[in-house]
Write a protein that holds these residues in place. Structure first.
Motif, mmCIF file in Angstrom:
data_model
loop_
_atom_site.group_PDB
_atom_site.id
_atom_site.type_symbol
_atom_site.label_atom_id
_atom_site.label_comp_id
_atom_site.label_asym_id
_atom_site.label_seq_id
_atom_site.Cartn_x
_atom_site.Cartn_y
_atom_site.Cartn_z
ATOM 1 N N GLY A 137 0.840 -1.176 0.000
ATOM 2 C CA GLY A 137 0.000 0.000 0.000
ATOM 3 C C GLY A 137 0.881 1.233 0.000
ATOM 4 N N ALA A 138 0.592 2.163 0.892
ATOM 5 C CA ALA A 138 1.410 3.365 1.022
ATOM 6 C C ALA A 138 2.436 3.257 2.146
ATOM 7 C CB ALA A 138 0.513 4.574 1.267
ATOM 8 N N LEU A 139 2.554 2.065 2.754
ATOM 9 C CA LEU A 139 3.433 1.859 3.891
ATOM 10 C C LEU A 139 4.843 1.511 3.412
ATOM 11 C CD1 LEU A 139 3.131 1.864 7.003
ATOM 12 C CD2 LEU A 139 2.814 -0.613 6.874
ATOM 13 N N LEU A 140 5.825 2.269 3.901
ATOM 14 C CA LEU A 140 7.214 2.103 3.493
ATOM 15 C C LEU A 140 8.042 1.342 4.513
ATOM 16 C CD1 LEU A 140 7.714 5.795 2.365
ATOM 17 C CD2 LEU A 140 7.503 3.837 0.822
ATOM 18 N N ALA A 141 7.632 1.366 5.764
ATOM 19 C CA ALA A 141 8.395 0.705 6.820
ATOM 20 C C ALA A 141 7.463 0.379 7.977
ATOM 21 C CB ALA A 141 9.546 1.577 7.322
ATOM 22 N N CYS A 142 7.749 -0.739 8.646
ATOM 23 C CA CYS A 142 7.110 -1.089 9.915
ATOM 24 C C CYS A 142 8.164 -1.827 10.719
ATOM 25 C CB CYS A 142 5.870 -1.945 9.707
ATOM 26 S SG CYS A 142 5.041 -2.393 11.265
ATOM 27 N N PRO A 189 3.574 10.352 2.135
ATOM 28 C CA PRO A 189 2.527 11.376 2.090
ATOM 29 C C PRO A 189 2.066 11.625 0.655
ATOM 30 C CG PRO A 189 4.677 12.420 2.264
ATOM 31 C CD PRO A 189 4.920 10.922 2.302
ATOM 32 N N ASP A 190 0.976 12.358 0.508
ATOM 33 C CA ASP A 190 0.580 12.834 -0.816
ATOM 34 C C ASP A 190 0.559 14.358 -0.883
ATOM 35 O OD1 ASP A 190 -1.725 13.514 0.553
ATOM 36 O OD2 ASP A 190 -3.019 12.091 -0.474
ATOM 37 N N ALA A 191 1.068 15.003 0.174
ATOM 38 C CA ALA A 191 1.249 16.452 0.198
ATOM 39 C C ALA A 191 2.704 16.735 0.536
ATOM 40 C CB ALA A 191 0.319 17.087 1.223
ATOM 41 N N TYR A 192 3.356 17.544 -0.267
ATOM 42 C CA TYR A 192 4.791 17.757 -0.124
ATOM 43 C C TYR A 192 5.102 19.250 0.013
ATOM 44 C CZ TYR A 192 5.277 12.919 -1.661
ATOM 45 O OH TYR A 192 5.189 11.560 -1.753
ATOM 46 N N GLY A 193 6.287 19.509 0.561
ATOM 47 C CA GLY A 193 6.780 20.872 0.631
ATOM 48 C C GLY A 193 6.319 21.671 1.829
ATOM 49 N N ALA A 194 5.644 21.043 2.784
ATOM 50 C CA ALA A 194 5.159 21.753 3.973
ATOM 51 C C ALA A 194 6.195 21.695 5.087
ATOM 52 C CB ALA A 194 3.843 21.148 4.450
ATOM 53 N N ALA A 195 6.041 22.577 6.060
ATOM 54 C CA ALA A 195 6.927 22.583 7.224
ATOM 55 C C ALA A 195 6.689 21.334 8.061
ATOM 56 C CB ALA A 195 6.677 23.828 8.064
ATOM 57 N N PRO A 196 7.703 20.895 8.814
ATOM 58 C CA PRO A 196 7.521 19.725 9.687
ATOM 59 C C PRO A 196 6.451 19.979 10.756
ATOM 60 C CG PRO A 196 9.845 20.245 9.413
ATOM 61 C CD PRO A 196 9.083 21.398 8.844
ATOM 62 N N GLY A 197 5.850 18.895 11.228
ATOM 63 C CA GLY A 197 4.862 18.994 12.291
ATOM 64 C C GLY A 197 4.928 17.773 13.193
ATOM 65 N N LEU A 198 4.390 17.911 14.393
ATOM 66 C CA LEU A 198 4.395 16.810 15.360
ATOM 67 C C LEU A 198 3.074 16.802 16.113
ATOM 68 C CD1 LEU A 198 6.486 14.661 16.680
ATOM 69 C CD2 LEU A 198 6.454 16.246 18.597
ATOM 70 N N GLY A 199 2.498 15.604 16.300
ATOM 71 C CA GLY A 199 1.293 15.463 17.089
ATOM 72 C C GLY A 199 1.371 14.247 17.981
ATOM 73 N N GLU A 249 -5.405 1.313 7.187
ATOM 74 C CA GLU A 249 -6.400 1.356 6.110
ATOM 75 C C GLU A 249 -5.837 2.257 5.012
ATOM 76 O OE1 GLU A 249 -10.585 3.691 5.253
ATOM 77 O OE2 GLU A 249 -9.945 3.371 7.318
ATOM 78 N N MET A 250 -5.597 1.685 3.818
ATOM 79 C CA MET A 250 -4.948 2.446 2.738
ATOM 80 C C MET A 250 -5.698 2.207 1.431
ATOM 81 S SD MET A 250 -0.989 1.574 3.796
ATOM 82 C CE MET A 250 -1.348 -0.183 4.004
ATOM 83 N N HIS A 251 -5.955 3.280 0.711
ATOM 84 C CA HIS A 251 -6.771 3.181 -0.491
ATOM 85 C C HIS A 251 -5.982 3.362 -1.784
ATOM 86 C CE1 HIS A 251 -10.729 2.898 1.516
ATOM 87 N NE2 HIS A 251 -10.070 3.495 2.496
ATOM 88 N N SER A 252 -4.671 3.519 -1.683
ATOM 89 C CA SER A 252 -3.818 3.574 -2.874
ATOM 90 C C SER A 252 -2.404 3.187 -2.470
ATOM 91 C CB SER A 252 -3.848 4.947 -3.525
ATOM 92 O OG SER A 252 -3.352 5.935 -2.625
ATOM 93 N N PRO A 253 -1.587 2.753 -3.435
ATOM 94 C CA PRO A 253 -0.229 2.307 -3.120
ATOM 95 C C PRO A 253 0.781 3.440 -3.233
ATOM 96 C CG PRO A 253 -0.708 1.786 -5.384
ATOM 97 C CD PRO A 253 -1.966 2.440 -4.824
ATOM 98 N N VAL A 254 2.012 3.120 -2.894
ATOM 99 C CA VAL A 254 3.142 4.014 -3.103
ATOM 100 C C VAL A 254 3.266 4.350 -4.585
ATOM 101 C CG1 VAL A 254 5.669 4.097 -3.088
ATOM 102 C CG2 VAL A 254 4.437 3.275 -1.076
ATOM 103 N N THR A 255 3.563 5.612 -4.886
ATOM 104 C CA THR A 255 3.886 6.012 -6.259
ATOM 105 C C THR A 255 5.150 6.849 -6.254
ATOM 106 O OG1 THR A 255 2.551 8.021 -6.175
ATOM 107 C CG2 THR A 255 1.460 6.012 -6.970
ATOM 108 N N TYR A 256 5.887 6.798 -7.343
ATOM 109 C CA TYR A 256 7.095 7.599 -7.508
ATOM 110 C C TYR A 256 7.065 8.261 -8.881
ATOM 111 C CZ TYR A 256 8.802 4.950 -3.508
ATOM 112 O OH TYR A 256 8.941 4.387 -2.275
#
Length: 276
Positions: free
Chosen positions: A67-72, A151-161, A268-275
């Motif tokens: 899916g969109a998971l790169l590491a576990c 992610p599918d959104a790029y170029g934003a500042a880092p964040g933490l929650g 729960e993932m609705h699309s895979p990794v893309t490059y």
């Protein structure tokens, strides 16, 4: 975790199409991976890591993502051990502590101690440098599961929650990229992915799980039994702590907690990794 992460891309995901025509329906699959099958590494003194996917010095071209998971990664840091300053960018890093306490600090000004029952989402955005260590003064190891999502959104500042999850059985949404979930879960910078916590007492069926083309189960503690596919053709399987199941379609039917109950994480993932 101390390997630089920087998935490329950022284009909108296209709808998934059947492999052989618009009416074709692929049979679902539940691919069980035992904890002993994970790649084992000891990147520094006092650190033991088991990787579900190709990572660092372990490379298998057939096992780079799901899916969109790169590491576990299952991580154990001895008292006093930890990852020195290292850099990540354009990756969602989600951490769930199993036992002990994990101290995190980064150059964006974030500092936290993540304990059992707390989930942390680090959106690395344009780039952060951070450290991860067993909390100061600890006499026991810290064990945690750390997952990387494209992610599918790029170029934003880092964040933490961070979010603390109370004890209790049921299905709990931990993190999500859906706007409708903004008030009840930590934010992921991927609009079609969500992470759930499932806790179920002994011998009880799991609550109804969300459907998705790609689902990834990681068993944190206890065990879960299930049928590979719905109906009489589905074979019985059991996954224990450290095992994972990569699920497509309607596979992973009738999941039921084992004799000690179960705690698991479900992507729960609705699309895979893309490059590109």
């Amino acid at each position: 975790m101390s390997v630089e992460s920087s998935p490329r891309g950022g284009q909108a995901f296209e709808p998934l199409e059947p492999a052989s025509g618009p009416l074709r329906k692929e049979r679902g699959r539940a691919d069980l991976r035992r904890t002993a099958e994970r790649y084992l590494s000891e990147p520094a003194e006092g650190i033991t890591t088991r990787h579900a996917f190709s990572f660092s010095g372990h490379y298998d071209p057939k096992n780079t993502s799901f899916g969109a998971l790169l590491a576990c990664n299952e991580e154990t840091l001895a008292p006093g051990a930890g990852y020195e300053a290292h850099r990540h960018s354009e990756t969602e890093i989600v951490t769930w502590v199993v036992s002990g306490a994990l101290a995190h600090r980064d150059d964006a000004g974030h500092a936290s101690v993540v304990r059992r029952g707390t989930v942390q989402v680090q959106s690395t955005g344009t780039g952060i440098t951070h450290t991860e260590r067993n909390a100061g003064g600890a006499t026991e190891p810290v064990t945690f599961v750390q997952m990387w999502l494209q992610p599918d959104a790029y170029g934003a500042a880092p964040g933490l929650g961070l979010r603390t999850v109370p004890d209790g059985d049921g299905l709990t949404l931990l993190a999500s990229g859906r706007p409708a979930d903004a008030e009840r879960a930590l934010r992921l910078r991927r609009g079609d992915a969500a992470l759930w916590l499932v806790r179920t007492p002994a011998w009880m069926p799991l609550p109804e799980l969300p459907a998705a083309p790609y689902r990834y189960v990681h068993v944190v503690s206890g065990s879960v039994g299930y049928r590979t596919v719905p109906g009489p053709q589905g074979g019985g399987r059991s996954a224990v702590a450290g095992d994972s199941v990569r699920i497509t379609g309607d596979a992973f039917a009738d999941p039921t907690a084992g004799e000690d109950g179960v705690e698991l994480l479900l992507w729960e993932m609705h699309s895979p990794v893309t490059y590109g």
